[in-house]
Design a protein around this motif. Structure first.
Motif, PDB file in Angstrom:
ATOM      1  N   ASP A  49      19.447  50.503  -5.599  1.00  0.00           N
ATOM      2  CA  ASP A  49      19.631  49.398  -6.537  1.00  0.00           C
ATOM      3  C   ASP A  49      20.177  49.902  -7.864  1.00  0.00           C
ATOM      4  O   ASP A  49      20.986  49.229  -8.514  1.00  0.00           O
ATOM      5  CB  ASP A  49      18.304  48.673  -6.763  1.00  0.00           C
ATOM      6  N   LEU A  50      19.746  51.088  -8.258  1.00  0.00           N
ATOM      7  CA  LEU A  50      20.228  51.655  -9.518  1.00  0.00           C
ATOM      8  C   LEU A  50      21.718  51.965  -9.448  1.00  0.00           C
ATOM      9  O   LEU A  50      22.461  51.684 -10.399  1.00  0.00           O
ATOM     10  CB  LEU A  50      19.430  52.911  -9.863  1.00  0.00           C
ATOM     11  N   VAL A  51      22.186  52.506  -8.325  1.00  0.00           N
ATOM     12  CA  VAL A  51      23.626  52.756  -8.168  1.00  0.00           C
ATOM     13  C   VAL A  51      24.389  51.448  -8.308  1.00  0.00           C
ATOM     14  O   VAL A  51      25.402  51.371  -9.016  1.00  0.00           O
ATOM     15  CB  VAL A  51      23.947  53.426  -6.812  1.00  0.00           C
ATOM     16  N   TYR A  52      23.896  50.415  -7.647  1.00  0.00           N
ATOM     17  CA  TYR A  52      24.536  49.097  -7.744  1.00  0.00           C
ATOM     18  C   TYR A  52      24.590  48.643  -9.210  1.00  0.00           C
ATOM     19  O   TYR A  52      25.629  48.180  -9.685  1.00  0.00           O
ATOM     20  CB  TYR A  52      23.789  48.082  -6.884  1.00  0.00           C
ATOM     21  N   GLN A  53      23.476  48.772  -9.923  1.00  0.00           N
ATOM     22  CA  GLN A  53      23.430  48.333 -11.320  1.00  0.00           C
ATOM     23  C   GLN A  53      24.370  49.156 -12.199  1.00  0.00           C
ATOM     24  O   GLN A  53      25.033  48.612 -13.085  1.00  0.00           O
ATOM     25  CB  GLN A  53      21.998  48.432 -11.856  1.00  0.00           C
ATOM     26  N   LEU A  54      24.410  50.467 -11.968  1.00  0.00           N
ATOM     27  CA  LEU A  54      25.293  51.319 -12.767  1.00  0.00           C
ATOM     28  C   LEU A  54      26.754  50.916 -12.587  1.00  0.00           C
ATOM     29  O   LEU A  54      27.523  50.894 -13.554  1.00  0.00           O
ATOM     30  CB  LEU A  54      25.100  52.790 -12.394  1.00  0.00           C
ATOM     31  N   LEU A  87      28.438  57.693  -2.632  1.00  0.00           N
ATOM     32  CA  LEU A  87      27.228  58.047  -3.371  1.00  0.00           C
ATOM     33  C   LEU A  87      25.991  57.848  -2.499  1.00  0.00           C
ATOM     34  O   LEU A  87      25.021  58.605  -2.590  1.00  0.00           O
ATOM     35  CB  LEU A  87      27.107  57.199  -4.636  1.00  0.00           C
ATOM     36  N   HIS A  88      26.037  56.831  -1.673  1.00  0.00           N
ATOM     37  CA  HIS A  88      24.888  56.492  -0.831  1.00  0.00           C
ATOM     38  C   HIS A  88      24.499  57.637   0.091  1.00  0.00           C
ATOM     39  O   HIS A  88      23.317  57.952   0.243  1.00  0.00           O
ATOM     40  CB  HIS A  88      25.204  55.221  -0.025  1.00  0.00           C
ATOM     41  N   GLN A 105      24.614  61.801 -13.659  1.00  0.00           N
ATOM     42  CA  GLN A 105      26.063  62.022 -13.754  1.00  0.00           C
ATOM     43  C   GLN A 105      26.813  60.690 -13.700  1.00  0.00           C
ATOM     44  O   GLN A 105      27.754  60.478 -14.470  1.00  0.00           O
ATOM     45  CB  GLN A 105      26.545  62.911 -12.611  1.00  0.00           C
ATOM     46  N   VAL A 106      26.390  59.829 -12.808  1.00  0.00           N
ATOM     47  CA  VAL A 106      27.024  58.508 -12.689  1.00  0.00           C
ATOM     48  C   VAL A 106      26.814  57.718 -13.975  1.00  0.00           C
ATOM     49  O   VAL A 106      27.751  57.126 -14.522  1.00  0.00           O
ATOM     50  CB  VAL A 106      26.496  57.747 -11.459  1.00  0.00           C
ATOM     51  N   ARG A 107      25.583  57.725 -14.494  1.00  0.00           N
ATOM     52  CA  ARG A 107      25.254  56.996 -15.730  1.00  0.00           C
ATOM     53  C   ARG A 107      26.118  57.496 -16.888  1.00  0.00           C
ATOM     54  O   ARG A 107      26.674  56.701 -17.645  1.00  0.00           O
ATOM     55  CB  ARG A 107      23.771  57.158 -16.053  1.00  0.00           C
TER      56      ARG A 107
END
Length: 185
Positions: A49-54, A87-88, A105-107
């Motif tokens: 969910d965090l990847v989606y939000q980022l 990323l997944h 790193q993504v953030r």
């Protein structure tokens, strides 16, 4: 017996309390909630969910992670989908510290404009559910929602036993059931 159904929920999402529990209570249906205890300890959003939000709240469109073979222009919908999938894969099998490093790193690269809402229960939420909706039973789902197929032996044992101890400590119950994260055992 024939016609029997088991209703289960994994991951300790807050909507299990706010949406599912009232519906199940209305129809007097029991259910099992499997908790990844370290996420509950922190009320922390799950990595997927965090990847989606980022990605959703990004202020920058370019994401480059050479170690993952990833370079994408997220303004292009197909590249955005591809980046999420790339990323997944490593996040699914990573241990928590490695996940956090990838997510950081993504953030840093995407500089999201906001943080998404809290999606995960905390222990107060779990206790509230137990008091208000006793038809929900609690089971374990590891500590850090780790792929126990990728991390066997002592790591897996620590995830399972640590999860059980946290549930015992926080709720005073001995969980009888365990759901393997990602259905991998």
């Amino acid at each position: 017996s024939a016609g029997t159904v088991c209703i289960t929920f994994d991951d300790g999402y807050l909507d299990n309390l706010t949406v599912a529990a009232p519906i199940l209570e209305k129809y007097q249906l029991p259910a099992m909630l499997y908790l990844p205890t370290a996420y509950i300890d922190r009320g922390e959003t799950h990595w997927a969910d965090l990847v989606y939000q980022l990605i959703r709240f990004r202020t920058r469109d370019h994401l480059t992670m050479p170690s993952l073979g990833l370079s994408a222009d997220l303004s292009d919908k197909m590249q955005q989908i591809g980046a999420y999938q790339m990323l997944h894969r490593p996040l699914l099998t990573a241990l928590y510290p490695d996940r956090q490093a990838i997510l950081e790193q993504v953030r840093e690269q995407l500089q999201p404009s906001q943080v998404g809402p809290r999606l995960t229960m905390n222990w107060d939420d779990v206790r509230d559910m137990g008091q208000r909706f006793p038809q929900f039973s609690i089971g374990g789902h590891s500590q850090w929602h780790v792929d126990l197929n990728a991390h066997r032996g002592q790591c897996a044992l620590g995830e399972i036993e640590g999860c059980k101890r946290r549930i015992q400590s926080e709720l005073g119950i001995d969980p009888e059931h365990f759901s393997f994260p990602y259905a991998r055992w």
